[in-house]
Scaffold this motif. Sequence first.
Motif, short mmCIF file in Angstrom:
data_model
loop_
_atom_site.label_atom_id
_atom_site.label_comp_id
_atom_site.label_asym_id
_atom_site.label_seq_id
_atom_site.Cartn_x
_atom_site.Cartn_y
_atom_site.Cartn_z
N THR A 83 0.81 -1.22 0.00
CA THR A 83 0.00 0.00 0.00
C THR A 83 0.85 1.28 0.00
N TYR A 106 -2.55 -5.21 -7.79
CA TYR A 106 -1.16 -5.65 -7.91
C TYR A 106 -0.98 -7.09 -7.50
N GLU A 114 10.11 -12.36 9.63
CA GLU A 114 9.18 -12.94 10.60
C GLU A 114 9.63 -14.33 10.97
N ARG A 120 3.58 -18.61 6.97
CA ARG A 120 4.25 -17.34 7.28
C ARG A 120 5.70 -17.42 6.81
N CYS A 129 -5.56 -4.77 -3.94
CA CYS A 129 -6.29 -3.70 -4.63
C CYS A 129 -6.25 -2.44 -3.79
N GLU A 130 -6.15 -1.30 -4.43
CA GLU A 130 -6.23 -0.02 -3.72
C GLU A 130 -7.12 0.92 -4.52
N LEU A 259 -1.11 -2.55 10.89
CA LEU A 259 -0.43 -1.42 10.26
C LEU A 259 -1.11 -0.14 10.75
N ILE A 280 -6.34 -14.84 5.70
CA ILE A 280 -5.97 -14.98 4.29
C ILE A 280 -5.81 -13.60 3.66
N CYS A 281 -6.61 -12.69 4.17
CA CYS A 281 -6.66 -11.39 3.51
C CYS A 281 -6.97 -10.31 4.55
N GLY A 284 -8.60 -2.43 4.59
CA GLY A 284 -9.36 -1.39 5.25
C GLY A 284 -9.11 -0.04 4.60
N TYR A 286 -7.71 3.88 4.58
CA TYR A 286 -6.51 4.60 5.06
C TYR A 286 -6.56 6.05 4.56
N ALA A 304 -5.04 -6.63 0.86
CA ALA A 304 -4.05 -7.52 0.24
C ALA A 304 -4.32 -8.93 0.73
N ARG A 309 -1.11 -18.34 1.70
CA ARG A 309 -2.21 -18.76 2.60
C ARG A 309 -3.43 -19.17 1.79
#
Length: 433
Positions: A83, A106, A114, A120, A129-130, A259, A280-281, A284, A286, A304, A309
């Motif tokens: 993002t 994208y 991590e 993970r 998507c944005e 985030l 999985i996803c 929200g 921003y 995203a 996963r």
Amino acid sequence: MNLNAPRGTRDILPEEAERRRALERVFADVCERYGFGEIRVPTFEHTELFVRGVGDASDIVRKEMYTFTDKGDRSLTLRPEGTAGVARAYVEQGMSSWPAPVKLWYNMNMFRYEKMQKGRYREFWQLGCEVFGSESPQADAQVIGLLVTFFGELGLDEVDLEINSIGCPACRADYHEALRRYYAPHVKDMCEDCHDRFERNPLRMLDCKETYCQSLALKAPSQLDYLCDECRVHFENVKSYLDEMEIAYRLNTRLVRGLDYYTKTVFEFVSSHVGTQGTICGGGRYDGLVREIGGIDVPGVGFALGVERLLLELEAQNVPFGKAQSPDLFIASFPSTAAYALDLAQTLIRSGLKVETDVMSRSLKAQFKAADRMEAYYVLVLGDTEVSNSRGKLRRLSDGSEQDVPLTAVGTLLHDARKKRSGAETEEVRFEL
Ligand code: HAM
């Protein structure tokens, strides 16, 4: 010396690559139908972008970034998420002068240091998507609707949508105070991370995975009781649009996301199959991000989803998806007909068929074995007689039936057979000659 792939990275072998390609194709297709265009941004960005964008209180920035100094003494970071980079491109490429909303999708790899476990990784892929330029709850509902369409087209049921609203900076300040009042008597017994979160961002205490911290979160005040009028109405509208589209959701007042850029709506799709990494996803709204990284005040919303996963979930739910296609034909040959076989395979492949032929000078028996292993639909044995007569026997491996056909007709016959297979999987395919 360790020359293995670095911890947390994976080699993606042909079978998995085929499954990924299949789901990437569906995702691209769904996004295009919703009016999204693809964007690709650099793999690394100035570190400051993520510090400002994702937030210096987030676990990602504090602990998980792959940051390095390049030869020009710049601090750069491999993107831990998409993002911030996409928002940076929105600003840098002047997309605020494009007709709004600007809708981008994208498919990019991300890097986070991590603890490695199933689902993970330190390098992983996200499909995302944005949407920039709409503050309307319609945009929130539509990106969720896009995801529901995508999961539906994959044949994936049983992923649950959880939603919450974490308000705007104005109403969140009151909520932070309420959380601090609630946690103050307990904070000394909480985990070390929560001590820090108590100071920097008490919202994240709700998301802590430690048992004691989790038990406290259950009784913590809810953000929904502290939303200002604007945020409350916005969230009511998101829910009513979802209801209208008959998209089921569960309200989870402890859903806060990891985030720092989120405002108002936050959501996740979770599964009970993928174990502890069940999200999985995530996504929200921003609304402050673009301004935070130096642009104008432009609202945004997006999500995203983690490809690894999603693949685990498809496997766990036994969804037959993205299986490599079997060859339409295996051409078996002898040394004297090898050149003819290669040429015939070349012609048939160029016509769009999937054709295998021997490239190891193997015995006929070994070639048949290979055709069996590949589950080829037909085998054609090319001996000298077949080549000189320009006719051969097409043998169907499923039942051993054979048909004598002119070699020039093989392509058309195989295309017809493929069409019939995809039209009616069970229908008998017979060549009428
Ligand atoms: P995120 O929740 O950090 O959000 O990541 C989104 C998804 O990426 C997760 O739900 C998970 O499926 C996958 N994921 C995250 N970390 C890993 C990992 N280490 N290994 C495998 N998969 C992982 C974001 O990244 C936001 N940028 C989402 C967004 C877009 N919000 C608005 N727009």
